[in-house]
Design a protein around this motif. Structure first.
Motif, PDB file in Angstrom:
ATOM      1  N   GLN A   1       0.406  -0.833  -0.464  1.00  0.00           N
ATOM      2  CA  GLN A   1       0.460  -0.140   0.076  1.00  0.00           C
ATOM      3  C   GLN A   1       1.026   1.509   0.120  1.00  0.00           C
ATOM      4  OE1 GLN A   1      -2.501  -1.103   3.178  1.00  0.00           O
ATOM      5  NE2 GLN A   1      -4.063  -1.124   1.687  1.00  0.00           N
ATOM      6  N   PRO A   2       1.566   1.258   0.742  1.00  0.00           N
ATOM      7  CA  PRO A   2       2.608   2.829   0.925  1.00  0.00           C
ATOM      8  C   PRO A   2       2.829   3.467  -0.566  1.00  0.00           C
ATOM      9  CG  PRO A   2       3.265   1.359   2.514  1.00  0.00           C
ATOM     10  CD  PRO A   2       2.512   0.879   2.057  1.00  0.00           C
TER      11      PRO A   2
ATOM     12  N   THR B   1       6.136   4.600  -5.976  1.00  0.00           N
ATOM     13  CA  THR B   1       7.743   4.098  -5.708  1.00  0.00           C
ATOM     14  C   THR B   1       7.489   2.725  -5.737  1.00  0.00           C
ATOM     15  OG1 THR B   1       7.417   4.337  -3.200  1.00  0.00           O
ATOM     16  CG2 THR B   1       8.439   6.076  -4.070  1.00  0.00           C
ATOM     17  N   PHE B   2       6.239   1.918  -6.050  1.00  0.00           N
ATOM     18  CA  PHE B   2       6.583   0.369  -6.086  1.00  0.00           C
ATOM     19  C   PHE B   2       6.891   0.258  -7.589  1.00  0.00           C
ATOM     20  CE2 PHE B   2       4.144  -3.301  -8.111  1.00  0.00           C
ATOM     21  CZ  PHE B   2       4.467  -4.102  -7.053  1.00  0.00           C
ATOM     22  N   GLY B   3       7.738  -0.586  -7.363  1.00  0.00           N
ATOM     23  CA  GLY B   3       8.340  -1.448  -8.311  1.00  0.00           C
ATOM     24  C   GLY B   3       9.907  -0.435  -8.698  1.00  0.00           C
ATOM     25  N   LYS B   4      10.549   0.821  -7.872  1.00  0.00           N
ATOM     26  CA  LYS B   4      11.348   1.624  -7.865  1.00  0.00           C
ATOM     27  C   LYS B   4      12.319   1.237  -6.729  1.00  0.00           C
ATOM     28  CE  LYS B   4       8.754   5.288 -10.736  1.00  0.00           C
ATOM     29  NZ  LYS B   4       8.560   5.867 -10.878  1.00  0.00           N
ATOM     30  N   LEU B   5      12.109   0.650  -5.577  1.00  0.00           N
ATOM     31  CA  LEU B   5      13.152   0.103  -4.603  1.00  0.00           C
ATOM     32  C   LEU B   5      13.272  -0.678  -3.880  1.00  0.00           C
ATOM     33  CD1 LEU B   5      11.436   3.144  -2.451  1.00  0.00           C
ATOM     34  CD2 LEU B   5      13.735   3.167  -3.447  1.00  0.00           C
ATOM     35  N   ASP B   6      13.846  -0.852  -3.976  1.00  0.00           N
ATOM     36  CA  ASP B   6      14.139  -3.026  -2.837  1.00  0.00           C
ATOM     37  C   ASP B   6      14.245  -2.487  -1.565  1.00  0.00           C
ATOM     38  OD1 ASP B   6      14.563  -4.063  -4.996  1.00  0.00           O
ATOM     39  OD2 ASP B   6      16.857  -3.532  -5.412  1.00  0.00           O
ATOM     40  N   VAL B   7      12.873  -3.157  -0.976  1.00  0.00           N
ATOM     41  CA  VAL B   7      12.679  -3.411   0.575  1.00  0.00           C
ATOM     42  C   VAL B   7      12.958  -4.823   0.997  1.00  0.00           C
ATOM     43  CG1 VAL B   7      10.160  -3.762   2.127  1.00  0.00           C
ATOM     44  CG2 VAL B   7      10.552  -2.714  -0.215  1.00  0.00           C
ATOM     45  N   THR B   8      14.075  -4.702   2.721  1.00  0.00           N
ATOM     46  CA  THR B   8      14.871  -5.646   2.983  1.00  0.00           C
ATOM     47  C   THR B   8      13.947  -5.328   4.485  1.00  0.00           C
ATOM     48  OG1 THR B   8      16.713  -5.515   1.471  1.00  0.00           O
ATOM     49  CG2 THR B   8      16.369  -6.526   3.376  1.00  0.00           C
ATOM     50  N   VAL B   9      13.185  -6.058   4.621  1.00  0.00           N
ATOM     51  CA  VAL B   9      12.932  -7.006   5.938  1.00  0.00           C
ATOM     52  C   VAL B   9      13.116  -7.804   6.989  1.00  0.00           C
ATOM     53  CG1 VAL B   9      10.723  -6.301   6.962  1.00  0.00           C
ATOM     54  CG2 VAL B   9      10.373  -5.418   4.624  1.00  0.00           C
ATOM     55  N   ASN B  10      13.229  -7.079   8.210  1.00  0.00           N
ATOM     56  CA  ASN B  10      13.966  -8.084   9.310  1.00  0.00           C
ATOM     57  C   ASN B  10      12.762  -7.895  10.168  1.00  0.00           C
ATOM     58  OD1 ASN B  10      14.500  -9.647  11.274  1.00  0.00           O
ATOM     59  ND2 ASN B  10      16.385  -9.519  10.862  1.00  0.00           N
TER      60      ASN B  10
ATOM     61  N   GLU C   1       2.204  13.901   3.842  1.00  0.00           N
ATOM     62  CA  GLU C   1       0.725  14.240   3.773  1.00  0.00           C
ATOM     63  C   GLU C   1      -0.026  13.025   3.030  1.00  0.00           C
ATOM     64  OE1 GLU C   1      -2.323  17.693   1.852  1.00  0.00           O
ATOM     65  OE2 GLU C   1       0.115  18.262   1.651  1.00  0.00           O
ATOM     66  N   VAL C   2       0.895  12.640   2.138  1.00  0.00           N
ATOM     67  CA  VAL C   2      -0.198  11.338   1.259  1.00  0.00           C
ATOM     68  C   VAL C   2       0.142  10.499   2.534  1.00  0.00           C
ATOM     69  CG1 VAL C   2       0.240  10.054  -0.478  1.00  0.00           C
ATOM     70  CG2 VAL C   2       0.619  12.123  -0.266  1.00  0.00           C
ATOM     71  N   LEU C   3       1.173   9.137   3.284  1.00  0.00           N
ATOM     72  CA  LEU C   3       0.929   8.749   3.554  1.00  0.00           C
ATOM     73  C   LEU C   3      -0.060   9.154   5.065  1.00  0.00           C
ATOM     74  CD1 LEU C   3       4.752   7.709   3.559  1.00  0.00           C
ATOM     75  CD2 LEU C   3       3.018   6.071   2.329  1.00  0.00           C
TER      76      LEU C   3
END
Length: 130
Positions: free
Chosen positions: A50-51, A57-66, A96-98
Motif C-alpha cells: 500500500q505505501p 515508488t512501487f517497482g523502484k525501491l528494493d525493500v529488505t525487512v527483518n 502528507e500523502v502517507l
C-alpha cells in the motif's frame, strides 16, 4: 544515492519490523525470503504494498525487512508502518500523502489483558442465582 539505504522501524500489536529501502528493481525480501515465500495471504501482501503504490515508488525501491513477533496480520501491519516511515526518510514530501492515508500512525490496539475474577478480559464467570 545508488548505495544509500533508508531505515525505519514499524510496529503493530507485538510485531516489530526493521525496514531498509534502497533504489533498485522493486524486490521485497522478508527475513531473507521473498514476499511470495514468506506471506501466503493476498490481503497481507496488499497491505505491505500500500505505501509503495500510494507514493508511486512501487517497482523502484528494493525493500529488505527483518520482522519478528506477532502473527501474520500483525507482521504485515508492522511492515507497512516501517515502509511508510522509511519512505519519509527517502522523500519527506511523501508525508502528507502517507499521513492522510493513516500509514504513519502507530496502531496502538493490542490484546487486552485478562483480569482476575473473570474468565477473560471482559467476560465474567457464569452467574447462578440459585
Amino acid at each position: 544515492m545508488a548505495d544509500q539505504r533508508f531505515y525505519a522501524t514499524g510496529k503493530r500489536k507485538t510485531a516489530v519490523a526493521r525496514v531498509w529501502l534502497k533504489p533498485g528493481s522493486g524486490s521485497v525480501t522478508i527475513n531473507k525470503r521473498t514476499i511470495e515465500e514468506y506471506i501466503d495471504r493476498e490481503t497481507s501482501k496488499m497491505v505491505i504494498y500500500q505505501p509503495l503504490v500510494l507514493t508511486g515508488t512501487f517497482g523502484k525501491l528494493d525493500v529488505t525487512v527483518n520482522v519478528l513477533g506477532g502473527g501474520g496480520s500483525g507482521q504485515a501491519g508492522a511492515i507497512r508502518h516501517g515502509i511508510s516511515k522509511a519512505l519519509l526518510e527517502f522523500n519527506p514530501e511523501f508525508r502528507e500523502v502517507l499521513k492522510r492515508a493513516g500509514f504513519l500512525t502507530r496502531d496502538s490496539r493490542v490484546k487486552e489483558r485478562k483480569k482476575y475474577g473473570r474468565r477473560s478480559a471482559r467476560a465474567r464467570f457464569q452467574y447462578s442465582k440459585r
